[in-house]
Design an enzyme around this catalytic site. Structure first.
Site, PDB file in Angstrom:
ATOM      1  N   ASP A   8      31.442 -15.830 -37.170  1.00 22.66           N
ATOM      2  CA  ASP A   8      31.096 -14.493 -37.652  1.00 22.66           C
ATOM      3  C   ASP A   8      32.333 -13.603 -37.584  1.00 22.66           C
ATOM      4  OD1 ASP A   8      28.977 -12.589 -38.566  1.00 22.66           O
ATOM      5  OD2 ASP A   8      29.600 -11.522 -36.772  1.00 22.66           O
ATOM      6  N   GLU A  10      33.782  -9.311 -37.995  1.00 14.17           N
ATOM      7  CA  GLU A  10      33.575  -7.883 -38.218  1.00 14.17           C
ATOM      8  C   GLU A  10      34.789  -7.379 -38.997  1.00 14.17           C
ATOM      9  OE1 GLU A  10      30.838  -6.360 -37.670  1.00 14.17           O
ATOM     10  OE2 GLU A  10      29.901  -7.931 -36.451  1.00 14.17           O
ATOM     11  N   HIS A  58      29.809  -1.647 -36.085  1.00 13.76           N
ATOM     12  CA  HIS A  58      30.407  -2.480 -35.029  1.00 13.76           C
ATOM     13  C   HIS A  58      30.912  -1.691 -33.819  1.00 13.76           C
ATOM     14  CE1 HIS A  58      34.308  -1.264 -36.633  1.00 13.76           C
ATOM     15  NE2 HIS A  58      34.068  -1.847 -37.787  1.00 13.76           N
ATOM     16  N   HIS A 153      26.724  -4.585 -33.829  1.00 15.54           N
ATOM     17  CA  HIS A 153      27.204  -5.884 -34.292  1.00 15.54           C
ATOM     18  C   HIS A 153      28.465  -6.257 -33.526  1.00 15.54           C
ATOM     19  CE1 HIS A 153      24.983  -6.269 -38.351  1.00 15.54           C
ATOM     20  NE2 HIS A 153      24.387  -5.345 -37.617  1.00 15.54           N
ATOM     21  N   ASP A 158      27.077 -12.242 -32.244  1.00 18.96           N
ATOM     22  CA  ASP A 158      26.335 -12.632 -33.437  1.00 18.96           C
ATOM     23  C   ASP A 158      26.464 -14.135 -33.693  1.00 18.96           C
ATOM     24  OD1 ASP A 158      25.645 -10.021 -33.649  1.00 18.96           O
ATOM     25  OD2 ASP A 158      26.671  -9.631 -35.539  1.00 18.96           O
TER      26      ASP A 158
END
Length: 242
Positions: A8, A10, A58, A153, A158
């Protein structure tokens, strides 16, 4: 044994083509569908500020990232970690698009050339749960994965949640793992011999409530698929003459 990496990212915003960059990369490793603890977690200096909308998602401040390494400084280490693995990503086109752009900026080949394959769990979820919400939070709720610690997030958190979601979504595959230790037969195919003669399988008919719930689900699928429900198509098909 298959090596899988649940990944994942960001980012500073939504568009890699318009200059947005990766600020966090989180990866967890699965071997034989089990977490190994061999994770990769990096914060990266994107050399630009995050959009306000992204910051609300985030919560990673521009100031926090100022002294972090740039993607170019970590690119080879990232590729060594990912090399040859099957990647599992939710909404893969987004993360892969950003990683491909970062690799392009440092003169390296696209992500797909370094890994054995990419599995998009969002596409999987849409097939398994048509007409339903399939965000990571929604899947955690549906599959009883504890996401109570997810207030913002975060790439590593995640990825960890997605690993649990993926294992739950593919639970039936566990039965296939026992074939790894079986002898290989003709054509290289491994097969198990199971004696079914002593099994008495009960036939349990659906009750009225279950039939009503089934009909309601078909109606929902009808609506989301513009009347192309396979179940109804097969039921309405003319039967072959004996």
């Amino acid at each position: 044994m298959i090596r899988q990496i649940v990944l994942d990212t960001e980012t500073t915003g939504l568009s890699a083509d318009n200059g947005d960059r990766i600020i966090e990369l989180g990866c967890v490793e699965l071997l034989g569908r089990k977490l190994t603890g061999n994770d990769l977690h990096l914060y990266l200096n994107p050399e630009r500020d995050s959009h306000e909308d992204a910051l609300r998602v985030h919560g990673i401040s521009n100031e926090f990232l100022r002294d972090k390494p740039k993607f170019a400084d970590c690119a080879q280490d990232i590729l060594r970690y990912l090399q040859g693995a099957e990647l599992i990503i939710h909404n893969a086109s987004f993360d892969v698009g950003f990683l491909d752009k970062e690799l392009e900026l440092v003169g390296l080949a696209p992500l797909a050339t370094h890994v054995s394959g990419i599995v998009d769990t969002l596409a999987m979820a849409k097939e398994m749960f048509p007409g339903k919400r399939n965000s990571l939070d929604a899947l955690c709720d549906r599959l009883e994965v504890d996401n109570s610690g997810r207030t913002l997030h975060g790439a590593l958190l995640d990825a960890q949640l997605l690993a649990d979601v993926y294992i739950n979504m593919t639970r039936g595959q566990e039965a296939l793992l026992i074939l790894d230790d079986l002898p290989t037969g003709e054509g290289g195919v491994k097969a198990a011999v199971v004696d079914l003669s002593r099994l008495a399988l009960p036939v349990i008919a659906a009750n009225d409530q279950e039939l009503a719930e089934h009909e309601a689900l078909l109606a929902q699928i009808d609506k989301s698929s513009a009347g192309k429900t396979i179940w109804r198509t097969l039921s309405d098909a003319p039967k072959a003459m004996p």
